[in-house]
Design a protein around this motif. Structure first.
Motif, PDB file in Angstrom:
ATOM      1  N   THR A  12       4.674   2.693   1.659  1.00 15.90           N
ATOM      2  CA  THR A  12       5.400   3.739   0.936  1.00 15.90           C
ATOM      3  C   THR A  12       4.682   5.084   0.987  1.00 15.90           C
ATOM      4  O   THR A  12       3.460   5.144   0.879  1.00 15.90           O
ATOM      5  CB  THR A  12       5.540   3.336  -0.559  1.00 15.90           C
ATOM      6  N   LEU A  13       5.469   6.161   1.149  1.00 14.45           N
ATOM      7  CA  LEU A  13       4.937   7.510   0.983  1.00 14.45           C
ATOM      8  C   LEU A  13       5.410   8.032  -0.370  1.00 14.45           C
ATOM      9  O   LEU A  13       6.590   7.934  -0.701  1.00 14.45           O
ATOM     10  CB  LEU A  13       5.449   8.440   2.089  1.00 14.45           C
ATOM     11  N   LYS A  14       4.481   8.595  -1.122  1.00 14.79           N
ATOM     12  CA  LYS A  14       4.821   9.089  -2.441  1.00 14.79           C
ATOM     13  C   LYS A  14       4.740  10.610  -2.415  1.00 14.79           C
ATOM     14  O   LYS A  14       3.647  11.171  -2.308  1.00 14.79           O
ATOM     15  CB  LYS A  14       3.803   8.502  -3.440  1.00 14.79           C
ATOM     16  N   ILE A  15       5.892  11.278  -2.471  1.00 16.52           N
ATOM     17  CA  ILE A  15       5.935  12.746  -2.357  1.00 16.52           C
ATOM     18  C   ILE A  15       5.313  13.370  -3.602  1.00 16.52           C
ATOM     19  O   ILE A  15       5.720  13.066  -4.728  1.00 16.52           O
ATOM     20  CB  ILE A  15       7.377  13.268  -2.208  1.00 16.52           C
ATOM     21  N   ASP A  16       4.338  14.262  -3.407  1.00 18.00           N
ATOM     22  CA  ASP A  16       3.609  14.829  -4.535  1.00 18.00           C
ATOM     23  C   ASP A  16       4.497  15.697  -5.427  1.00 18.00           C
ATOM     24  O   ASP A  16       5.398  16.397  -4.956  1.00 18.00           O
ATOM     25  CB  ASP A  16       2.437  15.672  -4.027  1.00 18.00           C
ATOM     26  N   LYS A  17       4.169  15.650  -6.713  1.00 21.01           N
ATOM     27  CA  LYS A  17       4.883  16.421  -7.727  1.00 21.01           C
ATOM     28  C   LYS A  17       4.929  17.920  -7.408  1.00 21.01           C
ATOM     29  O   LYS A  17       5.904  18.595  -7.710  1.00 21.01           O
ATOM     30  CB  LYS A  17       4.198  16.204  -9.073  1.00 21.01           C
TER      31      LYS A  17
ATOM     32  N   ASP B 260       9.121   3.135   2.898  1.00 24.30           N
ATOM     33  CA  ASP B 260       9.804   3.582   1.689  1.00 24.30           C
ATOM     34  C   ASP B 260       9.285   4.950   1.313  1.00 24.30           C
ATOM     35  O   ASP B 260       8.162   5.328   1.660  1.00 24.30           O
ATOM     36  CB  ASP B 260       9.533   2.608   0.530  1.00 24.30           C
ATOM     37  N   VAL B 261      10.099   5.704   0.590  1.00 25.08           N
ATOM     38  CA  VAL B 261       9.644   7.011   0.110  1.00 25.08           C
ATOM     39  C   VAL B 261      10.038   7.143  -1.350  1.00 25.08           C
ATOM     40  O   VAL B 261      11.143   6.790  -1.744  1.00 25.08           O
ATOM     41  CB  VAL B 261      10.207   8.150   1.005  1.00 25.08           C
ATOM     42  N   ILE B 262       9.095   7.596  -2.169  1.00 24.17           N
ATOM     43  CA  ILE B 262       9.356   7.769  -3.605  1.00 24.17           C
ATOM     44  C   ILE B 262       8.927   9.177  -4.018  1.00 24.17           C
ATOM     45  O   ILE B 262       7.934   9.693  -3.501  1.00 24.17           O
ATOM     46  CB  ILE B 262       8.646   6.675  -4.448  1.00 24.17           C
ATOM     47  N   ALA B 263       9.698   9.795  -4.898  1.00 24.38           N
ATOM     48  CA  ALA B 263       9.350  11.126  -5.393  1.00 24.38           C
ATOM     49  C   ALA B 263       8.695  10.986  -6.757  1.00 24.38           C
ATOM     50  O   ALA B 263       9.169  10.233  -7.602  1.00 24.38           O
ATOM     51  CB  ALA B 263      10.606  11.986  -5.494  1.00 24.38           C
ATOM     52  N   GLU B 264       7.583  11.689  -6.970  1.00 22.52           N
ATOM     53  CA  GLU B 264       6.922  11.623  -8.280  1.00 22.52           C
ATOM     54  C   GLU B 264       7.021  12.960  -9.011  1.00 22.52           C
ATOM     55  O   GLU B 264       7.151  14.009  -8.393  1.00 22.52           O
ATOM     56  CB  GLU B 264       5.476  11.148  -8.152  1.00 22.52           C
ATOM     57  N   GLY B 265       7.028  12.894 -10.329  1.00 20.52           N
ATOM     58  CA  GLY B 265       7.092  14.113 -11.129  1.00 20.52           C
ATOM     59  C   GLY B 265       8.502  14.664 -11.238  1.00 20.52           C
ATOM     60  O   GLY B 265       8.702  15.869 -11.408  1.00 20.52           O
ATOM     61  N   VAL B 266       9.504  13.802 -11.129  1.00 18.88           N
ATOM     62  CA  VAL B 266      10.904  14.235 -11.216  1.00 18.88           C
ATOM     63  C   VAL B 266      11.295  14.417 -12.681  1.00 18.88           C
ATOM     64  O   VAL B 266      11.145  13.501 -13.479  1.00 18.88           O
ATOM     65  CB  VAL B 266      11.840  13.210 -10.537  1.00 18.88           C
ATOM     66  N   GLU B 267      11.764  15.624 -13.010  1.00 18.89           N
ATOM     67  CA  GLU B 267      12.051  15.934 -14.419  1.00 18.89           C
ATOM     68  C   GLU B 267      13.503  16.293 -14.699  1.00 18.89           C
ATOM     69  O   GLU B 267      13.935  16.241 -15.848  1.00 18.89           O
ATOM     70  CB  GLU B 267      11.144  17.090 -14.887  1.00 18.89           C
ATOM     71  N   THR B 268      14.249  16.724 -13.670  1.00 19.69           N
ATOM     72  CA  THR B 268      15.594  17.244 -13.950  1.00 19.69           C
ATOM     73  C   THR B 268      16.685  16.572 -13.105  1.00 19.69           C
ATOM     74  O   THR B 268      16.411  16.009 -12.042  1.00 19.69           O
ATOM     75  CB  THR B 268      15.671  18.771 -13.650  1.00 19.69           C
ATOM     76  N   GLN B 269      17.914  16.708 -13.585  1.00 22.88           N
ATOM     77  CA  GLN B 269      19.078  16.191 -12.854  1.00 22.88           C
ATOM     78  C   GLN B 269      19.227  16.905 -11.513  1.00 22.88           C
ATOM     79  O   GLN B 269      19.597  16.277 -10.515  1.00 22.88           O
ATOM     80  CB  GLN B 269      20.350  16.371 -13.707  1.00 22.88           C
TER      81      GLN B 269
ATOM     82  N   ILE C 205       0.850  -1.193   0.000  1.00 27.95           N
ATOM     83  CA  ILE C 205       0.000   0.000   0.000  1.00 27.95           C
ATOM     84  C   ILE C 205       0.884   1.241   0.000  1.00 27.95           C
ATOM     85  O   ILE C 205       1.834   1.331   0.787  1.00 27.95           O
ATOM     86  CB  ILE C 205      -0.891   0.056   1.269  1.00 27.95           C
ATOM     87  N   SER C 206       0.588   2.186  -0.892  1.00 27.22           N
ATOM     88  CA  SER C 206       1.328   3.444  -0.814  1.00 27.22           C
ATOM     89  C   SER C 206       0.358   4.620  -0.713  1.00 27.22           C
ATOM     90  O   SER C 206      -0.798   4.529  -1.125  1.00 27.22           O
ATOM     91  CB  SER C 206       2.270   3.608  -2.012  1.00 27.22           C
ATOM     92  N   ILE C 207       0.836   5.705  -0.111  1.00 27.20           N
ATOM     93  CA  ILE C 207       0.030   6.915   0.009  1.00 27.20           C
ATOM     94  C   ILE C 207       0.477   7.882  -1.083  1.00 27.20           C
ATOM     95  O   ILE C 207       1.583   8.411  -1.045  1.00 27.20           O
ATOM     96  CB  ILE C 207       0.180   7.583   1.401  1.00 27.20           C
ATOM     97  N   ASP C 208      -0.419   8.081  -2.052  1.00 34.09           N
ATOM     98  CA  ASP C 208      -0.154   8.923  -3.215  1.00 34.09           C
ATOM     99  C   ASP C 208      -0.326  10.402  -2.852  1.00 34.09           C
ATOM    100  O   ASP C 208      -1.054  10.722  -1.909  1.00 34.09           O
ATOM    101  CB  ASP C 208      -1.189   8.549  -4.304  1.00 34.09           C
ATOM    102  N   ASP C 209       0.331  11.265  -3.600  1.00 34.08           N
ATOM    103  CA  ASP C 209       0.181  12.719  -3.427  1.00 34.08           C
ATOM    104  C   ASP C 209       0.415  13.121  -1.972  1.00 34.08           C
ATOM    105  O   ASP C 209      -0.231  14.030  -1.454  1.00 34.08           O
ATOM    106  CB  ASP C 209      -1.215  13.190  -3.883  1.00 34.08           C
ATOM    107  N   PHE C 210       1.348  12.435  -1.317  1.00 36.14           N
ATOM    108  CA  PHE C 210       1.540  12.644   0.119  1.00 36.14           C
ATOM    109  C   PHE C 210       1.928  14.087   0.412  1.00 36.14           C
ATOM    110  O   PHE C 210       2.790  14.666  -0.252  1.00 36.14           O
ATOM    111  CB  PHE C 210       2.602  11.700   0.681  1.00 36.14           C
TER     112      PHE C 210
END
Ligand code: C2E
Ligand code: MG
Ligand code: MG
Ligand code: MG
Length: 286
Positions: A200-205, A234-243, A178-183
């Motif tokens: 998992t926590l999903k860090i919002d874009k 776990d933690v995941i970042a969403e909407g990552v576009e740049t270096q 289970i993950s929490i979207d748009d956290f």
């Protein structure tokens, strides 16, 4: 009935509000029809990467609607309509089954440690037989529960906490993640995190977008990463576009990344051919 109206549309299009409601009604009608037709909907898949291993850990299934006149309608337009009309239950079940079927095909090809993530809308989550639906879909598609993740939003969790806890625990007992979207964007307090067995926590874009220039968003992101670490999530970042964003996140200990930097959401064939072949050690982990 919307077609019959179109001859007189100047009468109805006199204000923006009426205009919108007629379009909405037509779109709802089309959505209902599309559910009874084949190939109206499809899923695209966006890879999730682990920076430490430089390998794919799985992907998020994102629905696409190929409308006969309008072309591709974005989910942010039709998911709310599907929720208002109650069609989300059927549509959501289609998404779940399609994603599990696809993930099982990949599993059989040797991509055994991938997880497919499926978004659940609040209404879908709150339907009484959700756990049974998920069990049936896993059975029918032969996908191991460990290869399925459900993405829930915080706002869903604050309502009816007792029933919600029970449902999440039942899903977890099946072996699903289970993950929490748009956290960070919801209205909930953080207290629920200690009661819900989430993974998992999903860090919002919206926080990631200007992470390198906006001190507040950088601080919020930092806090979410620290929170996840202390709760052993776990933690995941969403909407990552740049270096630059990658460097920031990696520097703070966030190694799981989803975003255009690696890949846009892709049709399943393209995901394998254009991305997975370069970013996974298929076959080594049988
Ligand atoms: P979400 O679950 O937060 O999904 C992430 C959205 O961000 C996706 O948009 C994805 O294409 C987009 N995205 C990912 N990385 C980047 C990036 O680097 N830059 C930019 N600009 N965008 C990025 P999409 O596919 O349009 O979906 C929008 C929302 O619609 C989703 O947000 C989710 O809330 C909803 N949705 C999509 N598919 C489903 C579904 O099957 N069921 C339900 N209930 N909701 C869905
Ligand atoms: Mg999502
Ligand atoms: Mg999200
Ligand atoms: Mg989002």
């Amino acid at each position: 009935k919307a077609k019959e109206l179109s001859g007189n549309q100047f009468q109805f299009y006199s204000s923006d509000i009426d205009n919108r409601s007629i379009e909405t009604i037509k779109l709802e009608n089309d959505l209902y029809k599309a559910l009874n037709e084949e190939n109206s909907f499809m899923l695209h898949y966006q890879p999730k990467m682990n920076l430490e291993t430089n390998e794919m850990i799985g992907m998020e299934a994102l629905i696409r609607w190929d409308h006969p006149d309008l072309g591709l309608v974005p989910p942010q337009t039709f998911i709310p309509l599907a929720e208002e009309t109650g069609l989300i239950t059927r549509l959501g079940e289609w998404v779940l089954k399609e994603a599990c079927k696809q993930m099982n095909q990949w599993y059989m090809k040797g991509y055994k440690d991938w997880t497919v993530s499926v978004n659940l809308s609040p209404q879908q989550f709150n339907q009484n037989n959700l756990v049974n639906v998920v069990m049936r879909v896993l059975n029918e598609t032969h996908l191991p529960a460990e290869n399925l993740e459900l993405e829930l939003t915080e706002n869903l969790i604050i309502h009816n906490t007792c029933k919600t806890t029970t449902t999440i625990k039942k899903l977890k007992n099946l072996g699903i993640k289970i993950s929490i979207d748009d956290f960070g964007t919801g209205y909930s307090s953080l207290g629920y995190l200690k009661n819900f067995p989430v993974d998992t926590l999903k860090i919002d874009k919206s926080f990631i977008d200007d992470i390198t220039t906006n001190k507040n968003n950088a601080a919020i992101t930092d806090t979410i990463i620290t929170l996840a670490n202390s709760l052993k999530l776990d933690v995941i970042a969403e909407g990552v576009e740049t270096q630059d964003q990658i460097d920031f996140l990696q520097g703070r200990g966030c190694y799981l990344i989803q975003g255009f930097f690696f890949s846009r959401p892709l049709p399943p064939g393209q995901l394998i051919e254009e991305f997975a072949k370069k970013h996974s050690k298929k076959g080594l982990k049988k």
